[in-house]
Scaffold this active site. Structure first.
Site, PDB file in Angstrom:
ATOM      1  N   ASN A 152       0.805  -1.238   0.000  1.00 17.61           N
ATOM      2  CA  ASN A 152       0.000   0.000   0.000  1.00 17.61           C
ATOM      3  C   ASN A 152       0.830   1.277   0.000  1.00 17.61           C
ATOM      4  O   ASN A 152       0.436   2.261  -0.617  1.00 17.61           O
ATOM      5  CB  ASN A 152      -1.027  -0.029   1.147  1.00 17.61           C
ATOM      6  N   GLY A 228       1.926  -5.960   7.277  1.00 15.85           N
ATOM      7  CA  GLY A 228       1.006  -6.574   6.322  1.00 15.85           C
ATOM      8  C   GLY A 228      -0.268  -6.992   7.016  1.00 15.85           C
ATOM      9  O   GLY A 228      -0.653  -6.420   8.049  1.00 15.85           O
ATOM     10  N   SER A 229      -0.898  -8.008   6.467  1.00 18.28           N
ATOM     11  CA  SER A 229      -2.216  -8.397   6.979  1.00 18.28           C
ATOM     12  C   SER A 229      -2.109  -9.152   8.298  1.00 18.28           C
ATOM     13  O   SER A 229      -1.090  -9.791   8.593  1.00 18.28           O
ATOM     14  CB  SER A 229      -2.916  -9.277   5.936  1.00 18.28           C
ATOM     15  N   THR A 230      -3.193  -9.123   9.040  1.00 19.84           N
ATOM     16  CA  THR A 230      -3.240  -9.844  10.317  1.00 19.84           C
ATOM     17  C   THR A 230      -3.117 -11.347  10.070  1.00 19.84           C
ATOM     18  O   THR A 230      -2.449 -12.059  10.839  1.00 19.84           O
ATOM     19  CB  THR A 230      -4.541  -9.489  11.051  1.00 19.84           C
ATOM     20  N   ALA A 231      -3.715 -11.834   8.984  1.00 16.80           N
ATOM     21  CA  ALA A 231      -3.675 -13.285   8.707  1.00 16.80           C
ATOM     22  C   ALA A 231      -2.234 -13.750   8.523  1.00 16.80           C
ATOM     23  O   ALA A 231      -1.816 -14.771   9.107  1.00 16.80           O
ATOM     24  CB  ALA A 231      -4.507 -13.593   7.463  1.00 16.80           C
ATOM     25  N   GLU A 250       3.322  -5.326  12.382  1.00 14.88           N
ATOM     26  CA  GLU A 250       2.448  -4.158  12.154  1.00 14.88           C
ATOM     27  C   GLU A 250       1.346  -4.616  11.220  1.00 14.88           C
ATOM     28  O   GLU A 250       1.588  -4.831  10.028  1.00 14.88           O
ATOM     29  CB  GLU A 250       3.249  -3.015  11.519  1.00 14.88           C
ATOM     30  N   CYS A 289      -3.346   1.566   6.391  1.00 17.54           N
ATOM     31  CA  CYS A 289      -3.749   0.885   7.625  1.00 17.54           C
ATOM     32  C   CYS A 289      -4.349   1.859   8.630  1.00 17.54           C
ATOM     33  O   CYS A 289      -5.100   1.459   9.513  1.00 17.54           O
ATOM     34  CB  CYS A 289      -2.556   0.164   8.232  1.00 17.54           C
ATOM     35  N   GLU A 468       7.191   0.287  16.195  1.00 17.32           N
ATOM     36  CA  GLU A 468       8.252   0.821  15.347  1.00 17.32           C
ATOM     37  C   GLU A 468       8.424   2.296  15.699  1.00 17.32           C
ATOM     38  O   GLU A 468       7.753   2.810  16.580  1.00 17.32           O
ATOM     39  CB  GLU A 468       7.863   0.675  13.875  1.00 17.32           C
TER      40      GLU A 468
HETATM   41  P1  NAD Z   1      -0.022  -9.293   3.083  1.00 14.04           P
HETATM   42  O1  NAD Z   1       0.023  -9.794   4.484  1.00 14.04           O
HETATM   43  O2  NAD Z   1      -0.760 -10.051   2.080  1.00 14.04           O
HETATM   44  O3  NAD Z   1       1.472  -9.164   2.514  1.00 14.04           O
HETATM   45  C1  NAD Z   1       2.461  -8.393   3.161  1.00 14.04           C
HETATM   46  C2  NAD Z   1       3.832  -8.941   2.792  1.00 14.04           C
HETATM   47  O4  NAD Z   1       3.944 -10.259   3.336  1.00 14.04           O
HETATM   48  C3  NAD Z   1       4.052  -9.074   1.288  1.00 14.04           C
HETATM   49  O5  NAD Z   1       5.403  -8.764   0.990  1.00 14.04           O
HETATM   50  C4  NAD Z   1       3.783 -10.553   1.049  1.00 14.04           C
HETATM   51  O6  NAD Z   1       4.445 -11.072  -0.067  1.00 14.04           O
HETATM   52  C5  NAD Z   1       4.330 -11.169   2.331  1.00 14.04           C
HETATM   53  N1  NAD Z   1       3.769 -12.487   2.669  1.00 14.04           N
HETATM   54  C6  NAD Z   1       2.589 -13.031   2.258  1.00 14.04           C
HETATM   55  N2  NAD Z   1       2.458 -14.285   2.764  1.00 14.04           N
HETATM   56  C7  NAD Z   1       3.556 -14.513   3.528  1.00 14.04           C
HETATM   57  C8  NAD Z   1       3.992 -15.603   4.334  1.00 14.04           C
HETATM   58  N3  NAD Z   1       3.270 -16.729   4.451  1.00 14.04           N
HETATM   59  N4  NAD Z   1       5.159 -15.482   5.009  1.00 14.04           N
HETATM   60  C9  NAD Z   1       5.887 -14.347   4.923  1.00 14.04           C
HETATM   61  N5  NAD Z   1       5.551 -13.294   4.156  1.00 14.04           N
HETATM   62  C10 NAD Z   1       4.396 -13.364   3.474  1.00 14.04           C
HETATM   63  O7  NAD Z   1      -0.509  -7.783   3.190  1.00 14.04           O
HETATM   64  P2  NAD Z   1      -0.802  -6.778   1.982  1.00 14.04           P
HETATM   65  O8  NAD Z   1      -2.082  -7.181   1.349  1.00 14.04           O
HETATM   66  O9  NAD Z   1       0.437  -6.622   1.162  1.00 14.04           O
HETATM   67  O10 NAD Z   1      -0.980  -5.404   2.779  1.00 14.04           O
HETATM   68  C11 NAD Z   1      -2.197  -4.943   3.270  1.00 14.04           C
HETATM   69  C12 NAD Z   1      -2.278  -5.183   4.766  1.00 14.04           C
HETATM   70  O11 NAD Z   1      -1.183  -4.554   5.417  1.00 14.04           O
HETATM   71  C13 NAD Z   1      -3.527  -4.577   5.386  1.00 14.04           C
HETATM   72  O12 NAD Z   1      -4.060  -5.481   6.312  1.00 14.04           O
HETATM   73  C14 NAD Z   1      -2.986  -3.347   6.111  1.00 14.04           C
HETATM   74  O13 NAD Z   1      -3.761  -2.909   7.192  1.00 14.04           O
HETATM   75  C15 NAD Z   1      -1.646  -3.822   6.543  1.00 14.04           C
HETATM   76  N6  NAD Z   1      -0.758  -2.702   6.813  1.00 14.04           N
HETATM   77  C16 NAD Z   1      -0.432  -2.439   8.108  1.00 14.04           C
HETATM   78  C17 NAD Z   1       0.391  -1.359   8.415  1.00 14.04           C
HETATM   79  C18 NAD Z   1       0.781  -1.041   9.831  1.00 14.04           C
HETATM   80  O14 NAD Z   1       1.717  -0.277  10.017  1.00 14.04           O
HETATM   81  N7  NAD Z   1       0.114  -1.586  10.819  1.00 14.04           N
HETATM   82  C19 NAD Z   1       0.868  -0.544   7.373  1.00 14.04           C
HETATM   83  C20 NAD Z   1       0.499  -0.845   6.066  1.00 14.04           C
HETATM   84  C21 NAD Z   1      -0.307  -1.935   5.792  1.00 14.04           C
END
Ligand code: NAD
Length: 488
Positions: A152, A228-231, A250, A289, A468
């Site tokens: 994002n 990235g995502s919570t999942a 995060e 986010c 962070e």
């Molecule tokens: P995502 O979790 O799908 O991917 C994030 C990163 O993780 C990518 O580089 C992806 O390739 C990698 N990834 C995917 N599966 C993985 C695994 N099994 N093991 C290790 N790495 C893996 O998230 P996204 O769709 O790229 O981003 C959107 C999400 O990020 C939203 O939920 C958003 O809220 C969150 N986000 C949080 C913050 C924060 O600071 N809290 C900031 C920006 C985005």
């Protein structure tokens, strides 16, 4: 048709093309067409990157803080010199308005590098003098660390992770999102141009479940910093917990914007309130986010606020990010576009009233194949429905009315997430009381996304673990060692 751009891995200071037949297409969200290819990294690439980083670690960690700062400043200079190319690349790769990339995101990437360059030279540790002798704390870098970032805010968040890791003396293997890999690749090329010490920063592109997973599980990786995502954060925690590996997570957000009547009634404050609530809802098409996706309004001004807010949202222009009059661009990918449309359909099924937007937009010309969704405002939904508890991460917000402070807090805290909130009131005591009662890591009062990089950044609950920012990041990327001297 223009030739595709072919990205490479950066391992040990060299560019590696990888297997062209297995490369991943990188799409332009405005057109839906591929414009680049990204290497589909493998376990072997991660192994090679970790080895290169391990070899570089003794020399890099032995440099003085000032010397490491010098390298980060040189990289920031290179970002500034190539800022306009990075702005266009970011806009093209992520579909974000050029203005946003130019005014906010690329300057912030350079600022991240400079901020942590300063931290490298100013980082200090504690000492304690008392009945238990003289104690001081040494802080040593961890070794080789993994940094994984999302799509994002591609370069903004990539640099936000690698800069403190490098400043603290670690060597890095970084994995940008495969959906928006271009500016991280460009940063790697700039690092090579300025002869950034080989192996100190390695960038491995590829799929999350392959490269990201291999990085997280690599025994040579001492800590993982993930946004990235919570999942996915949960999967990383599931590995790093038993492995006793340091992690910073995060994750997602479902943030509340809490509007008290007094600000809306004050004609001198109303414009800034409305402008900021609209920006908090729809900046980067709601794909931040920190976006305020649940707007809570004191009931006495609910109808008037709703109408004034809707008038502003209807005036937003969704269009080509290259057009300076566009406020919103497309969503980042076909899959995400489908997900957000499914969330709007779910909101309707849950009984929500779509007050504006609520559909995909078909634009003309080069945008005809793009993944555009109209800014969408929904009301009529209670706090417990999925539309108000699950992250949508698109140009979709809900409105809810509250009666008093306790009700406002109950609504704001009614999600499993806890990243940020924005509270609007001129009543000082109320502002502090609400801020203290909110279950989240960041509260803005009468503003949104105003950032001092020294402050702790992160969330509670499903929004993550750890912080962070500023010295929090420097502490995460170092191991403290207590030295105790008996003084008699
Ligand atoms: P995502 O979790 O799908 O991917 C994030 C990163 O993780 C990518 O580089 C992806 O390739 C990698 N990834 C995917 N599966 C993985 C695994 N099994 N093991 C290790 N790495 C893996 O998230 P996204 O769709 O790229 O981003 C959107 C999400 O990020 C939203 O939920 C958003 O809220 C969150 N986000 C949080 C913050 C924060 O600071 N809290 C900031 C920006 C985005």
């Amino acid at each position: 048709m223009a030739a595709l751009l072919h990205l490479t891995q950066m391992i040990g200071g060299a560019a590696h093309a990888g297997d062209a037949a297995a490369s991943l297409p990188v799409h332009e969200p405005v057109t839906g067409e591929a414009f680049a290819t990204c290497p589909a990294g493998t376990q072997d690439d991660v192994d090679a990157a970790v080895r290169a980083a391990q070899q570089a670690f003794p020399a890099w960690s032995s440099l003085s803080g000032e010397e490491r700062a010098g390298w980060l400043h040189r990289l920031a200079n290179a970002v500034n010199e190539h800022a306009e190319e990075l702005v266009h690349a970011e806009s093209r790769d992520a579909g974000k308005p050029l203005k946003l990339a130019r005014e906010v995101e690329i300057p912030r990437a350079a600022q991240n590098l400079r901020f942590f360059a300063a931290a490298a030279s100013q980082f200090a540790s504690e000492s304690h003098h008392g009945t238990a002798g003289l104690n001081y704390t040494l802080r040593a870098p961890l070794g080789v660390v993994g940094c994984i970032s999302p799509w994002n805010l591609p370069l903004y968040l990539f640099t936000w992770k690698i800069a403190p890791a490098l400043a603290a003396g670690n060597c890095v293997v970084a994995k940008p999102s495969e959906i928006t890999p271009v500016t991280a690749w460009m940063l790697g090329e700039l690092a090579r141009e300025i002869n950034f010490p080989a192996g100190v920063l390695n960038i491995v592109h590829g799929l999350g479940p392959v490269v990201g997973k291999a990085l997280v599980e690599h025994p040579g990786i001492k800590a993982v910093s993930f946004t990235g995502s919570t999942a996915v954060g949960r999967q990383i925690a599931a590995h790093c917990g038993p492995a006793l590996k340091k992690t910073s997570l995060e994750l997602g957000g479902k943030n509340a914007t809490v509007v008290f009547a007094d600000v809306f009634k004050d004609s001198a404050r109303r414009e800034r309130l409305l402008d900021t609530v609209v920006r908090a809802a729809f900046q980067n098409s709601g794909q931040i986010c920190l976006c305020g996706s649940r707007i809570l309004i004191e009931r006495s001004v609910y109808a008037d606020f709703r109408d004034a807010f809707l008038a502003r949202v209807r005036a937003l222009r969704t269009g080509d990010p290259l057009d300076p009059s566009s406020n919103l661009g497309p969503l980042v990918s076909r899959a995400h576009f489908d997900k957000v449309l499914a969330c709007i359909a779910l909101a309707r099924d849950e009984g929500g009233h779509v007050l504006c937007g609520g559909e995909a937009l078909s634009l003309e010309g080069r945008c005809a194949g793009g993944w555009f969704i109209a800014p969408t405002v929904i009301d009529g939904l209670g706090p417990d429905c999925r539309s108000n508890t699950e992250e949508i991460f698109g140009p979709v917000v809900t409105l809810q009315a509250f009666d008093d402070d306790a009700h406002a807090l109950a609504l704001a805290n009614a999600t499993p997430y806890g990243l940020s909130a924005s509270v609007w009131t001129q009543q000082l005591e109320r502002a502090h009381r609400i801020a203290a009662g909110l279950l989240c890591g960041i509260v803005w009062i009468n503003t949104w996304l105003l950032r001092d990089l020294r402050t702790p950044f992160g969330g509670v609950g499903q929004s993550g673990l750890g912080r962070e920012g500023g010295m929090e990041a420097m502490r995460f990327f170092t191991e403290p060692k207590n030295i105790c001297i008996q003084l008699d």
